[in-house]
Design a protein around this motif. Structure first.
Motif, PDB file in Angstrom:
ATOM      1  N   ASN A   3       0.855  -1.185   0.000  1.00  0.00           N
ATOM      2  CA  ASN A   3       0.000   0.000   0.000  1.00  0.00           C
ATOM      3  C   ASN A   3       0.892   1.236   0.000  1.00  0.00           C
ATOM      4  O   ASN A   3       2.043   1.190   0.436  1.00  0.00           O
ATOM      5  N   GLU A   4       0.362   2.344  -0.512  1.00  0.00           N
ATOM      6  CA  GLU A   4       1.093   3.609  -0.484  1.00  0.00           C
ATOM      7  C   GLU A   4       0.130   4.779  -0.529  1.00  0.00           C
ATOM      8  O   GLU A   4      -1.035   4.626  -0.919  1.00  0.00           O
ATOM      9  N   MET A   5       0.613   5.935  -0.113  1.00  0.00           N
ATOM     10  CA  MET A   5      -0.169   7.168  -0.155  1.00  0.00           C
ATOM     11  C   MET A   5       0.757   8.349  -0.394  1.00  0.00           C
ATOM     12  O   MET A   5       1.941   8.295  -0.039  1.00  0.00           O
ATOM     13  N   THR A   6       0.220   9.393  -1.003  1.00  0.00           N
ATOM     14  CA  THR A   6       0.958  10.633  -1.211  1.00  0.00           C
ATOM     15  C   THR A   6       0.053  11.796  -0.827  1.00  0.00           C
ATOM     16  O   THR A   6      -1.128  11.815  -1.205  1.00  0.00           O
ATOM     17  N   LEU A   7       0.600  12.738  -0.100  1.00  0.00           N
ATOM     18  CA  LEU A   7      -0.127  13.922   0.328  1.00  0.00           C
ATOM     19  C   LEU A   7       0.755  15.128   0.043  1.00  0.00           C
ATOM     20  O   LEU A   7       1.919  15.159   0.439  1.00  0.00           O
ATOM     21  N   THR A   8       0.204  16.114  -0.656  1.00  0.00           N
ATOM     22  CA  THR A   8       0.935  17.346  -0.965  1.00  0.00           C
ATOM     23  C   THR A   8       0.139  18.515  -0.397  1.00  0.00           C
ATOM     24  O   THR A   8      -1.088  18.579  -0.555  1.00  0.00           O
ATOM     25  N   PHE A   9       0.850  19.441   0.259  1.00  0.00           N
ATOM     26  CA  PHE A   9       0.179  20.566   0.903  1.00  0.00           C
ATOM     27  C   PHE A   9       1.114  21.761   0.965  1.00  0.00           C
ATOM     28  O   PHE A   9       2.323  21.623   0.787  1.00  0.00           O
ATOM     29  N   LEU A  10       0.535  22.929   1.245  1.00  0.00           N
ATOM     30  CA  LEU A  10       1.329  24.148   1.383  1.00  0.00           C
ATOM     31  C   LEU A  10       2.062  24.157   2.721  1.00  0.00           C
ATOM     32  O   LEU A  10       1.593  23.588   3.702  1.00  0.00           O
ATOM     33  N   ALA A  11       3.195  24.833   2.741  1.00  0.00           N
ATOM     34  CA  ALA A  11       4.065  24.891   3.926  1.00  0.00           C
ATOM     35  C   ALA A  11       3.509  25.868   4.960  1.00  0.00           C
ATOM     36  O   ALA A  11       4.114  26.886   5.272  1.00  0.00           O
ATOM     37  N   ARG A  12       2.379  25.519   5.490  1.00  0.00           N
ATOM     38  CA  ARG A  12       1.720  26.316   6.527  1.00  0.00           C
ATOM     39  C   ARG A  12       1.667  25.489   7.799  1.00  0.00           C
ATOM     40  O   ARG A  12       1.394  24.288   7.750  1.00  0.00           O
ATOM     41  N   SER A  13       1.885  26.134   8.922  1.00  0.00           N
ATOM     42  CA  SER A  13       1.984  25.382  10.179  1.00  0.00           C
ATOM     43  C   SER A  13       0.733  24.575  10.488  1.00  0.00           C
ATOM     44  O   SER A  13       0.827  23.490  11.065  1.00  0.00           O
ATOM     45  N   GLU A  14      -0.442  25.060  10.077  1.00  0.00           N
ATOM     46  CA  GLU A  14      -1.662  24.307  10.364  1.00  0.00           C
ATOM     47  C   GLU A  14      -1.723  22.989   9.589  1.00  0.00           C
ATOM     48  O   GLU A  14      -2.460  22.078   9.948  1.00  0.00           O
ATOM     49  N   ASN A  15      -0.923  22.848   8.549  1.00  0.00           N
ATOM     50  CA  ASN A  15      -0.912  21.608   7.776  1.00  0.00           C
ATOM     51  C   ASN A  15      -0.027  20.529   8.379  1.00  0.00           C
ATOM     52  O   ASN A  15      -0.051  19.385   7.933  1.00  0.00           O
ATOM     53  N   GLU A  16       0.746  20.885   9.408  1.00  0.00           N
ATOM     54  CA  GLU A  16       1.542  19.876  10.108  1.00  0.00           C
ATOM     55  C   GLU A  16       0.621  18.805  10.690  1.00  0.00           C
ATOM     56  O   GLU A  16       0.880  17.610  10.574  1.00  0.00           O
ATOM     57  N   GLY A  17      -0.471  19.232  11.296  1.00  0.00           N
ATOM     58  CA  GLY A  17      -1.450  18.295  11.856  1.00  0.00           C
ATOM     59  C   GLY A  17      -2.081  17.416  10.795  1.00  0.00           C
ATOM     60  O   GLY A  17      -2.348  16.234  11.022  1.00  0.00           O
ATOM     61  N   LEU A  18      -2.326  17.983   9.626  1.00  0.00           N
ATOM     62  CA  LEU A  18      -2.882  17.213   8.513  1.00  0.00           C
ATOM     63  C   LEU A  18      -1.935  16.080   8.123  1.00  0.00           C
ATOM     64  O   LEU A  18      -2.349  14.923   7.980  1.00  0.00           O
ATOM     65  N   ALA A  19      -0.662  16.401   7.976  1.00  0.00           N
ATOM     66  CA  ALA A  19       0.337  15.393   7.614  1.00  0.00           C
ATOM     67  C   ALA A  19       0.428  14.320   8.696  1.00  0.00           C
ATOM     68  O   ALA A  19       0.461  13.121   8.399  1.00  0.00           O
ATOM     69  N   ILE A  53       9.905  25.761   8.670  1.00  0.00           N
ATOM     70  CA  ILE A  53      10.729  26.766   9.350  1.00  0.00           C
ATOM     71  C   ILE A  53      12.077  26.976   8.679  1.00  0.00           C
ATOM     72  O   ILE A  53      12.503  28.115   8.473  1.00  0.00           O
ATOM     73  N   HIS A  54      12.755  25.891   8.333  1.00  0.00           N
ATOM     74  CA  HIS A  54      14.096  26.003   7.776  1.00  0.00           C
ATOM     75  C   HIS A  54      14.098  25.969   6.251  1.00  0.00           C
ATOM     76  O   HIS A  54      14.756  26.784   5.620  1.00  0.00           O
ATOM     77  N   GLY A  55      13.378  25.025   5.669  1.00  0.00           N
ATOM     78  CA  GLY A  55      13.380  24.880   4.208  1.00  0.00           C
ATOM     79  C   GLY A  55      12.788  26.069   3.490  1.00  0.00           C
ATOM     80  O   GLY A  55      13.350  26.566   2.506  1.00  0.00           O
ATOM     81  N   TYR A  56      11.652  26.538   3.986  1.00  0.00           N
ATOM     82  CA  TYR A  56      10.960  27.647   3.335  1.00  0.00           C
ATOM     83  C   TYR A  56      11.028  28.953   4.124  1.00  0.00           C
ATOM     84  O   TYR A  56      10.453  29.943   3.692  1.00  0.00           O
ATOM     85  N   ALA A  57      11.700  28.936   5.261  1.00  0.00           N
ATOM     86  CA  ALA A  57      11.837  30.129   6.108  1.00  0.00           C
ATOM     87  C   ALA A  57      10.489  30.811   6.339  1.00  0.00           C
ATOM     88  O   ALA A  57      10.368  32.025   6.315  1.00  0.00           O
ATOM     89  N   GLY A  58       9.467  29.990   6.535  1.00  0.00           N
ATOM     90  CA  GLY A  58       8.145  30.530   6.833  1.00  0.00           C
ATOM     91  C   GLY A  58       7.340  30.968   5.626  1.00  0.00           C
ATOM     92  O   GLY A  58       6.231  31.486   5.780  1.00  0.00           O
ATOM     93  N   ASN A  59       7.843  30.787   4.413  1.00  0.00           N
ATOM     94  CA  ASN A  59       7.087  31.138   3.208  1.00  0.00           C
ATOM     95  C   ASN A  59       5.923  30.148   3.070  1.00  0.00           C
ATOM     96  O   ASN A  59       6.147  28.977   2.765  1.00  0.00           O
ATOM     97  N   PRO A  60       4.675  30.601   3.253  1.00  0.00           N
ATOM     98  CA  PRO A  60       3.539  29.678   3.249  1.00  0.00           C
ATOM     99  C   PRO A  60       3.178  29.136   1.865  1.00  0.00           C
ATOM    100  O   PRO A  60       2.306  28.281   1.752  1.00  0.00           O
ATOM    101  N   ASN A  61       3.841  29.604   0.827  1.00  0.00           N
ATOM    102  CA  ASN A  61       3.525  29.136  -0.526  1.00  0.00           C
ATOM    103  C   ASN A  61       4.409  27.984  -0.986  1.00  0.00           C
ATOM    104  O   ASN A  61       4.237  27.462  -2.086  1.00  0.00           O
TER     105      ASN A  61
END
Length: 146
Positions: A3-19, A53-61
């Motif tokens: 089995n496998e799954m893929t999830l893609t989302f914007l780098a927004r802190s609220e999406n941490e919980g989603l992941a 925080i590090h990869g995107y330096a807080g850029n939510p896009n």
């Protein structure tokens, strides 16, 4: 692979919980122990937080992709960003090392991820991003009880 799954989302802190919840649901199909489930959630949280925080330096896009593969009782999860990359992976993995001390980062993310996974791999290219992949063998609660 069974089995496998893929999830893609914007780098927004609220999406941490989603992941965290998506991977937890995926792993829960194996009937893991509470500790195993908690450890997977922590690794996902640390890796996604690092990307934001590090990869995107807080850029939510920025975009983060989580890809999980289940191979019977082994879970492999890759967390990928297309951010700034890590200049020195070995230094970044040192306990207490942080590039964001001004926002109270402890510098323990990689140490925590390594301690909770069976194997942790970090690949990074400056200006192209980072992929953190962890594997963990799950010992089903049903197997432990019988």
């Amino acid at each position: 692979m069974d089995n496998e799954m893929t999830l893609t989302f914007l780098a927004r802190s609220e999406n941490e919980g989603l992941a965290r919840m998506a991977v937890t649901s995926f792993v829960a199909q194996l009937d893991p122990t509470i500790d195993e489930l908690s450890e997977c959630k922590t690794i996902i949280s640390e890796a996604v937080s690092n990307a934001i925080i590090h990869g995107y330096a807080g850029n939510p896009n920025g975009v983060i992709t989580v890809h999980a593969v289940r191979d019977f009782d082994v879970i492999s999860v890759a967390i990928k960003d297309e951010g700034c990359g890590i200049a020195d992976i070995e230094q970044a993995k040192e306990p207490l090392f942080t590039t964001k001390s001004e926002i109270e980062r402890s510098g323990m993310g990689f140490t925590i991820m390594e301690s909770f996974s069976d194997h942790l791999q970090v690949e990074s290219v400056i200006g192209e991003g980072t992929v953190i992949t962890f594997t963990k063998q799950i010992s089903s609660v049903r197997t432990l009880v019988t």
